[in-house]
Motif scaffolding. Structure first.
Motif: not given
Length: 862
Positions: A144-150
């Protein structure tokens, strides 16, 4: 209570039971192995005597379920103690970014924030003994953090992209200069103003080419000129490279060329400090590149400029292609090899200088001095080279290692790789789905994992290796040469195996002779090219760089000759489409094999086998259509690809040929106007090969299919008509007809009137007309219009059955609702169903209310 057998021994379950409260510890590494027979359950102590001895030995080593469970638990504990979960952090971050970019619609911030809060609370509330659930929640949270960064990067970019073609007068500041191999100059321009017409939704940065530039033009200069701007194109086929995606994150809102100009103008405004720094860096890169070109010259000078400052636009395309076919193009891309050679050259040179002063070397930590100088050198190299993904990853890894050396710390290479991946993903999440990121990290992870495995096996030897005492000079040199060649070969094999699947998926090509090419080229690169490039760069301020760059040029000449010689003899290049499921499975296998430090790495084997089995499990499209509806490709057999244009787009055609495994291109003919260049039809060639003469009446009837003067009866069989067409497109009077290998007739029409003539017999009609609606009275053939392609991008069409069914299904490259890098497509004239813009007649000069003669999707109404 344990159940006992008739012999008084405990049962298998009791014998191998493992108490839950007992701590899991790894067995001593040097303890002698136990007798397998004493560890096996009773039924396997006395195997049947009829079995061969080899079979009995194999059966005796098979562990029981309880023993396998304990071994698995012990391996998991060892992986946890060795910090393997940290290595998975960039993997889950990258997975989250890939999920974000693969979504069909743009997600909101709120669901991501809510998901992260829920998962964080779950981690806090779960008891410590629920380790599996805690790790699963942690992995989901990192995704989810990776999605947020994108999502944050997409929001920050906010690139304004042009919606349709437009001609305007542009005023802007030059942000980049690239001298192309074809003699043109490509300029990256920060737009300051537009006029005639003034664009209401002007992009902030564009990239345009010019035949020539005025003397004295440099980065930071302000220019003016008339340009034709075009929006970035989408994928040339579904699942291929998306230029709109890259342009969006590169902040490039349009591309085009100068119609008049450019011309230098007086600077009107002072740029900010950050812009001035960028201008200084770009001008320094161009000055160094020009200096290198003047010292070396030719293609070698362009390659040298690419190696030193990362400017690759001037390399001739034939040399680029030979390096791609031989698998040595990684040498041009600044990566770990170049960073390591720069750092090694700097440290080695300084250590050699310090060795000339024994007193200083004995009292001072000269090794740390050399490491600090190497750190400064690679940092400068990163800025000068342009900072690509591979260069960023290499710099971070080497910076961590050199910093650890300064503080007398050990550097864990796989952990360094994980840290560098995390930094790259945090800075540029969109790079995750690009081939550069994937191939760079895959090759490095495979090499680091292979070295760790080799070091582990070497440390477990019963007898340590003792080098011979008295060795002659020739024997020592021979041994070192063989060792170096062997290490280079293993490096090429490991890196090639790790990146082959990614290269095949993204580029539909492989390099079967890459090992031979790397063995032939790398000695010259490691000895003559990079060390002398570093020395020449250091000597450039003193004007003493000539001899160093001369030697570098000779090394590059050898590299070019070797790559072209091997490229001409490369047996295979295109491999066709590769399954996405196969790529996922092979990636999982690579992650397991490189990051596991125990026998758990064997779990990569089933994933590898499954990925190899599914490698070609993908259906190739029967027909490909470009997003501008002007180009259609139809495979007529296993080797030939027919197109409807005599001069098709070269890049698009090369991509289609590799995807469809076609070697030859068949260009269209006009059997009516080209009477002197007639080609026999399929049936005619077949009769001719059987000794039967070709009937001219059949060719005349085939020519009539594309003629507006001929009407085809609906009672005629499409299969009979297919035999009358030539092997390729027959184009006349706005209609092109071709026959697919299945016998289906494919039509390309210039407008809806021409398309109606093919409704009775065609299985597919592509109409290069955005205003076309209800082309055929009965929805028998599949009709694709320019408006659909403008909205949804290029198309891959799959025919159902043979020519008698005349059914087909279509798959577009894009979907709706649009993602942020595709929203501009909705504003083009074609997507709105409008005809091409026609320039209005000029009005009398005394009319004071002249209207603009131009239109744009968001800048001027049509």
């Amino acid at each position: 209570m344990a159940r006992e057998t008739s012999t008084g021994e405990t049962s298998e379950r009791a014998q191998f039971a493992y108490p839950l409260d007992a701590p899991l510890v790894s067995p001593p590494s040097r303890s002698p192995p136990a007798n397998p027979a004493t560890l096996l359950p009773v039924p396997w102590k006395s195997p049947p005597p009829l079995l061969p001895a080899a079979w009995r030995k194999t059966l005796q080593t098979v562990p029981s379920r309880a023993r396998a469970t304990r071994s698995f638990a012990t391996a998991i504990v060892l992986e946890l103690e060795r910090g393997t979960p940290f290595l998975l952090v960039p993997v889950f971050l990258a997975l989250g970014a890939i999920i974000y970019y693969g979504l069909g619609a743009e997600p909101d911030f709120l669901p991501m924030f809510g998901g992260s809060v829920v998962l964080s609370a779950l981690l806090l509330l779960l008891p410590s003994h629920y380790q599996a659930l805690r790790f699963a929640a942690m992995g989901a949270l990192i995704c989810v953090v990776g999605m947020g960064l994108a999502k944050i990067e997409t929001w920050r970019a906010g690139t304004k992209i042009l919606g349709s073609e437009i001609s305007t007068q542009l005023t802007g500041r030059v942000a980049g200069i690239d001298h192309m191999a074809n003699g043109r100059v490509r300029l990256t321009i920060d737009v300051m103003a537009t006029a005639r017409p003034t664009l209401r939704y002007a992009p902030d940065r564009v990239r345009v080419s010019a035949r020539k530039i005025p003397p004295g033009l440099m980065v930071g200069s302000e220019i003016r000129g008339s340009v034709k701007l075009m929006p970035p194109s989408g994928p040339v086929r579904p699942d291929s490279y998306d230029f709109s995606f890259k342009s969006y994150f590169d902040r490039i809102g349009a591309s085009g060329f100068f119609l008049r100009g450019p011309e230098l103008i007086e600077t009107t405004a002072q740029p900010s400090a950050s812009v001035r720094f960028s201008i200084w860096v770009e001008n320094a890169r161009n000055v160094i590149a020009d200096r290198i070109r003047s010292q070396i010259g030719g293609p070698e000078g362009e390659i040298a400029a690419a190696l030193v400052v990362g400017i690759r636009a001037g390399i001739p395309e034939d040399i680029n292609e030979s390096m791609r076919r031989t698998g040595i193009y990684h040498i041009i891309s600044i990566s770990g090899l170049h960073m390591a050679l720069v750092a090694g050259t700097m440290m080695g040179s300084l250590r050699a200088v310090f060795a000339l002063f024994p007193g200083l070397s004995s009292r001072r930590p000269v090794k740390k001095y050399a490491a600090a100088a190497a750190l400064v050198a690679i940092a400068a190299y990163l800025f000068i080279s342009g900072g690509e993904v591979a260069a960023q990853r290499s710099f971070i890894m080497l910076a961590i290692m050199l910093t650890a050396l300064l503080f007398d710390r050990g550097a864990l290479t796989m952990r360094n790789l994980a840290i560098s991946a995390i930094v790259v993903i945090v800075i540029s999440p969109h790079e995750v789905i690009g081939p550069s990121f994937q191939m760079s990290f895959a090759a490095t992870a495979a090499l680091v994992g292979a070295y760790a495995l080799w070091a582990e096996r070497r440390s477990q030897r019963s007898k340590p290796f003792v080098p011979p005492g008295n060795v002659s000079l020739i024997s020592g040199l021979t041994r070192r040469t063989i060792g170096s060649v062997g290490a280079l070969a293993m490096t090429s094999i490991i890196a090639g195996l790790a990146t082959t699947a990614f290269g095949a998926y993204h580029f539909q090509r492989v390099s079967p002779l890459s090992l031979l090419a790397n063995l032939g080229v790398m000695p010259a690169v490691s000895i003559l090219v990079m060390p002398f490039a570093v020395a020449g760069s250091l000597a450039m301020p003193l004007g003493l760089d000539g001899p160093f760059f001369y030697v570098m040029g000779k090394g590059l000449t050898a590299m070019i000759v070797i790559s072209q010689w091997i490229s001409d003899r490369s047996p295979v290049d295109a491999v066709g489409l590769v399954s996405g499921q196969s790529l996922v499975l092979l990636t999982v296998a690579l992650v397991i094999a490189t990051m596991a430090s125990t026998w758990l790495r064997l779990l990569a084997v089933p994933f590898t086998l499954a990925g190899m089995l599914l490698l070609a499990d993908v259906r190739a499209p029967d027909i490909l259509v470009s997003e501008d509806a002007r180009l259609v490709a139809v495979p007529v057999d296993d080797e030939n690809l027919a197109v409807n244009r005599a001069r098709p787009n070269e890049f698009t055609i090369e991509n289609w040929k590799r995807a469809l495994l076609s070697e030859n291109l068949i260009k269209p003919v006009d059997t009516i106007n080209d009477a002197g260049k007639k080609k026999p039809s399929r049936e005619g060639r077949r009769n001719s090969s059987n000794g039967t003469s070709f009937d001219d009446s059949a060719e005349n009837e085939a020519a009539g299919l594309a003629s507006s003067d001929t009407t085809i009866s609906s009672e005629q069989s499409p299969g009979k008509l297919a035999n009358l067409l030539p092997a390729g497109f027959d184009c006349h009077d706005g209609l092109c007809l071709a026959t697919h290998r299945s016998g289906a007739i494919i039509a390309h029409a210039a407008d809806w009137r021409s398309a109606r003539r093919a409704c009775d017999y065609a299985s597919l009609i592509v109409v290069d007309d955005a205003t076309a609606e209800d082309v055929c009275e009965e929805p028998v053939p599949l009709v694709v219009t320019k408006r659909e392609l403008a909205k949804l991008g290029s198309a891959a069409i799959y025919l159902n059955g043979d020519s008698s069914e005349r059914g087909a299904e279509i798959r577009f490259a894009l979907t709706q609702p649009y993602r942020p890098w595709h929203t501009q497509r909705a504003f083009s004239r074609e997507a709105r169903g409008l005809s091409p813009y026609q320039r209005r007649e000029s009005k009398p000069a005394n009319n004071q209310f002249k209207k603009s003669r131009y239109s744009n999707s968001r800048s001027a109404k049509p």
